[in-house]
Enzyme design. Structure first.
Site, mmCIF file in Angstrom:
data_model
loop_
_atom_site.group_PDB
_atom_site.id
_atom_site.type_symbol
_atom_site.label_atom_id
_atom_site.label_comp_id
_atom_site.label_asym_id
_atom_site.label_seq_id
_atom_site.Cartn_x
_atom_site.Cartn_y
_atom_site.Cartn_z
ATOM 1 N N ASP A 171 -16.928 90.735 41.612
ATOM 2 C CA ASP A 171 -15.669 91.421 41.989
ATOM 3 C C ASP A 171 -14.286 90.846 41.455
ATOM 4 O O ASP A 171 -13.441 91.585 41.707
ATOM 5 C CB ASP A 171 -15.574 91.347 43.426
ATOM 6 N N TYR A 262 -10.857 82.525 35.816
ATOM 7 C CA TYR A 262 -11.751 81.480 35.694
ATOM 8 C C TYR A 262 -11.740 80.456 34.500
ATOM 9 O O TYR A 262 -12.319 79.487 34.428
ATOM 10 C CB TYR A 262 -12.945 81.947 36.015
HETATM 11 P P1 NAD Z 1 -22.453 81.922 52.927
HETATM 12 O O1 NAD Z 1 -22.996 80.486 52.732
HETATM 13 O O2 NAD Z 1 -21.549 82.209 53.859
HETATM 14 O O3 NAD Z 1 -23.334 83.201 52.739
HETATM 15 C C1 NAD Z 1 -24.856 83.044 52.258
HETATM 16 C C2 NAD Z 1 -25.695 83.476 53.461
HETATM 17 O O4 NAD Z 1 -26.938 83.757 52.587
HETATM 18 C C3 NAD Z 1 -25.965 82.586 54.362
HETATM 19 O O5 NAD Z 1 -25.898 83.429 55.735
HETATM 20 C C4 NAD Z 1 -27.458 81.963 53.974
HETATM 21 O O6 NAD Z 1 -28.160 81.624 55.216
HETATM 22 C C5 NAD Z 1 -28.000 83.202 53.370
HETATM 23 N N1 NAD Z 1 -29.227 82.732 52.567
HETATM 24 C C6 NAD Z 1 -29.462 81.614 51.783
HETATM 25 N N2 NAD Z 1 -30.599 81.575 50.985
HETATM 26 C C7 NAD Z 1 -31.051 82.824 51.402
HETATM 27 C C8 NAD Z 1 -32.092 83.310 50.956
HETATM 28 N N3 NAD Z 1 -33.122 83.005 50.179
HETATM 29 N N4 NAD Z 1 -32.538 84.788 51.231
HETATM 30 C C9 NAD Z 1 -31.692 85.434 52.186
HETATM 31 N N5 NAD Z 1 -30.755 84.840 52.717
HETATM 32 C C10 NAD Z 1 -30.127 83.494 52.269
HETATM 33 O O7 NAD Z 1 -21.829 82.158 51.279
HETATM 34 P P2 NAD Z 1 -20.685 83.109 50.921
HETATM 35 O O8 NAD Z 1 -19.467 82.416 50.450
HETATM 36 O O9 NAD Z 1 -20.334 84.261 51.988
HETATM 37 O O10 NAD Z 1 -21.232 83.921 49.518
HETATM 38 C C11 NAD Z 1 -22.365 84.580 49.423
HETATM 39 C C12 NAD Z 1 -22.909 84.657 47.930
HETATM 40 O O11 NAD Z 1 -21.983 85.661 47.427
HETATM 41 C C13 NAD Z 1 -22.557 83.512 47.197
HETATM 42 O O12 NAD Z 1 -23.718 83.280 46.059
HETATM 43 C C14 NAD Z 1 -21.358 83.632 46.487
HETATM 44 O O13 NAD Z 1 -21.283 82.870 45.305
HETATM 45 C C15 NAD Z 1 -21.485 85.031 46.376
HETATM 46 N N6 NAD Z 1 -20.216 85.820 45.825
HETATM 47 C C16 NAD Z 1 -19.946 86.459 44.540
HETATM 48 C C17 NAD Z 1 -19.302 87.063 44.282
HETATM 49 C C18 NAD Z 1 -19.053 87.822 42.903
HETATM 50 O O14 NAD Z 1 -17.916 87.952 42.269
HETATM 51 N N7 NAD Z 1 -20.373 87.743 42.237
HETATM 52 C C19 NAD Z 1 -18.112 87.442 45.058
HETATM 53 C C20 NAD Z 1 -18.114 86.805 46.655
HETATM 54 C C21 NAD Z 1 -19.122 86.157 46.882
HETATM 55 C C1 G6P Z 2 -14.042 85.624 43.349
HETATM 56 C C2 G6P Z 2 -15.213 85.253 42.425
HETATM 57 C C3 G6P Z 2 -16.458 85.190 43.106
HETATM 58 C C4 G6P Z 2 -16.171 84.135 44.052
HETATM 59 C C5 G6P Z 2 -15.188 84.632 44.962
HETATM 60 C C6 G6P Z 2 -14.927 83.707 46.134
HETATM 61 O O1 G6P Z 2 -14.067 86.936 44.075
HETATM 62 O O2 G6P Z 2 -15.451 86.382 41.457
HETATM 63 O O3 G6P Z 2 -17.497 84.820 42.313
HETATM 64 O O4 G6P Z 2 -17.627 84.010 44.874
HETATM 65 O O5 G6P Z 2 -13.846 84.606 44.174
HETATM 66 O O6 G6P Z 2 -14.502 82.356 45.929
HETATM 67 P P1 G6P Z 2 -13.970 81.181 47.003
HETATM 68 O O7 G6P Z 2 -13.734 79.920 46.337
HETATM 69 O O8 G6P Z 2 -12.797 81.939 47.583
HETATM 70 O O9 G6P Z 2 -15.265 81.062 47.953
HETATM 71 MN MN MN Z 3 -17.555 86.409 40.706
#
Ligand code: NAD
Ligand code: G6P
Ligand code: MN
Length: 440
Positions: A171, A262
């Site tokens: 995102d 980043y």
């Molecule tokens: P979080 O720890 O709050 O949430 C993750 C959830 O996944 C937890 O509830 C956990 O229990 C669950 N989980 C862990 N392993 C699992 C599995 N094998 N199967 C099902 N559920 C499982 O973390 P968060 O900060 O909310 O982020 C969630 C994910 O989204 C992270 O990987 C984060 O990096 C990613 N993210 C990516 C982007 C992006 O730009 N691609 C943006 C925002 C968040």
């Molecule tokens: C951006 C990135 C994500 C990352 C998020 C939250 O949206 O694209 O990959 O997971 O920021 O980062 P933070 O450090 O706030 O958990």
């Molecule tokens: Mn990202």
């Protein structure tokens, strides 16, 4: 209009309430029949699930909703899988950030050694998830946010080379587009971006308005005069404000294109190392900030029995993007999003099997990505070094190879020195025993 079935993997994520609200906002254009939240942590998910019940009772009463830890209930007959899991949770994120910092390298969850450690954990769970989904819903689209997206995309592409319905997304390009929109006083939905790079490692070369004018020169000028802020600056922690502010420096040093934020870790590893606090990293900031706020607010709403006056979501770019991506695929809209895909000539002078991040139109048959031709030597050098690091990380995982892991970390611009890389690797192996394959 057809109504779709969605499963949200990582139901207990801090981003889930926002995503549910994006789905609710879009219920006319992209109506759902059934939504299931799935997580392996029942207690964590329950808090968000109970909030969701109230939200949907008020705003989406026709929706068939449940939350579960049962794979069959979750993955049967779904059209879209939205995935955002975090293997090892924030406890391990804290280690990903603090271990490298204690040994003289950047500690960040997706960049450098932290991203390496997190990547080695995510691969196993992502492969298991995709196998489970395919058992019950062979045709479903899997839209994946799970980080580090660059490494996850490389690994998943190798493990499922024939599966054309897996799309890895980030995102941050949308966050940047919204921030340019705020800067210019324009609607970011009218922008047409041209972008290239790897995940968390890319550049906007052009940003066209409705009439085809390139806005990049104007954005550079305004950033030079007034600095740069996130679209939702009022809700951001200080570390994010610093991250956007440093774009001004990046543009001074490398003025060709608008950089993904980043890149600060790769352009300025020494400066960032001095700035980061090894005793209080982003993981601590998130645990004391976003995680606490989201879970407290969900508990409060469940207790009150209404979402009236709630402010559980701030940044809605994350939820909006994945819902719009699904809608563009479901309804063959061919809208433009920046996504991760196999290169195959998109960046003409970078190898075909790189997983690159570029703009693409998204329709019923998936992404139709836009190539950028040949890139300049500086960008090619940066990209190829980072890509080699990513590929070697995934080699290390599949081959169980210590040597490949050491090569990967040595190539990373945030580490460089092989003796430092070895020390970091040994400490990360110790911390990740439960999660990584054995490296020999
Ligand atoms: P979080 O720890 O709050 O949430 C993750 C959830 O996944 C937890 O509830 C956990 O229990 C669950 N989980 C862990 N392993 C699992 C599995 N094998 N199967 C099902 N559920 C499982 O973390 P968060 O900060 O909310 O982020 C969630 C994910 O989204 C992270 O990987 C984060 O990096 C990613 N993210 C990516 C982007 C992006 O730009 N691609 C943006 C925002 C968040
Ligand atoms: C951006 C990135 C994500 C990352 C998020 C939250 O949206 O694209 O990959 O997971 O920021 O980062 P933070 O450090 O706030 O958990
Ligand atoms: Mn990202």
């Amino acid at each position: 209009m057809k109504r779709y079935n969605i499963v949200l993997v990582g139901g207990g994520s801090t981003w889930t309430p926002g995503l549910l609200q994006s789905l609710t906002k879009k219920k006319e254009e992209f109506p759902l029949a059934r939504l299931v939240m799935y997580d392996i942590n029942a207690k964590r998910q329950e808090v968000i699930g109970e909030f969701a019940k109230i939200l949907f009772r008020e705003k989406y009463p026709e929706l068939d909703f449940e939350y579960t830890t049962d794979e069959e209930v979750a993955f049967k007959d779904v059209d879209f899988v939205f995935c955002q899991m975090r293997t090892g949770g924030y406890e391990m994120r804290e280690k990903d950030e603090k271990i490298p910092l204690s040994l003289g390298a950047i500690g960040q969850e997706t960049c450098g050694a932290g991203g390496f450690a997190y990547g080695m954990r995510s691969i196993r769970d992502m492969i298991e998830l995709i196998n489970n989904v395919r058992k019950y819903s062979p045709e479903a689209w899997i839209l994946n946010y799970t980080n580090p997206a660059a490494i996850v995309a490389e690994a998943v592409n190798r493990a499922f080379p024939e599966d054309k319905r897996i799309l890895n997304i980030c995102d941050q390009p949308v966050n940047l587009l919204r921030s340019y929109g705020r800067l210019l006083g324009m609607d970011p939905y009218e922008f047409e971006p041209i972008y290239f790079g790897l995940n968390h490692f890319g550049w906007f070369t052009h940003l066209y308005d409705k009439d085809g004018n390139d806005l990049v020169p104007k954005i550079k000028e305004i950033v030079k005069e007034r600095g740069f802020k996130p679209a939702d600056a009022e809700q951001r922690d200080q570390s994010w404000l610093d991250t956007y502010a440093i774009v001004e420096d990046m543009l001074k040093d490398f003025p060709d294109y608008l950089p993904n934020t980043y890149l600060q870790y790769y352009y300025y590893p020494e400066y960032k190392l001095k700035k980061l606090n090894p005793d209080y990293t982003r993981a601590n900031e998130v645990m004391n900030g976003r995680e606490k706020r989201v879970f407290e607010e969900c508990r409060r709403i469940a207790k009150m029995g209404t979402t009236e006056g709630s402010a559980v979501v701030h940044n809605d770019a994350h939820g909006d993007m994945i819902v719009e991506v699904a809608e563009s695929i479901a309804h063959n809209r061919n809208k433009i999003y920046i996504i991760i895909t196999e290169n195959n000539g998109l960046v003409a002078n970078v190898q075909d099997d790189a997983m690159v991040e570029v703009a693409a139109t998204l329709g019923a048959n998936g992404p139709r990505p836009m190539g950028v031709g040949k890139i300049g030597t500086f960008y090619k050098g940066m990209m190829e070094q980072q890509m080699a690091y990513e590929k070697l990380t995934v080699d290390a995982y599949f081959e169980g190879s210590y040597n490949k892991a050491l090569q990967a970390l040595t190539l990373n611009r945030t580490i460089v020195d092989a003796k430092k890389a070895r020390k970091i690797l040994d400490a990360l192996i110790e911390a990740n025993k439960e999660y990584w394959p054995e490296l020999k």
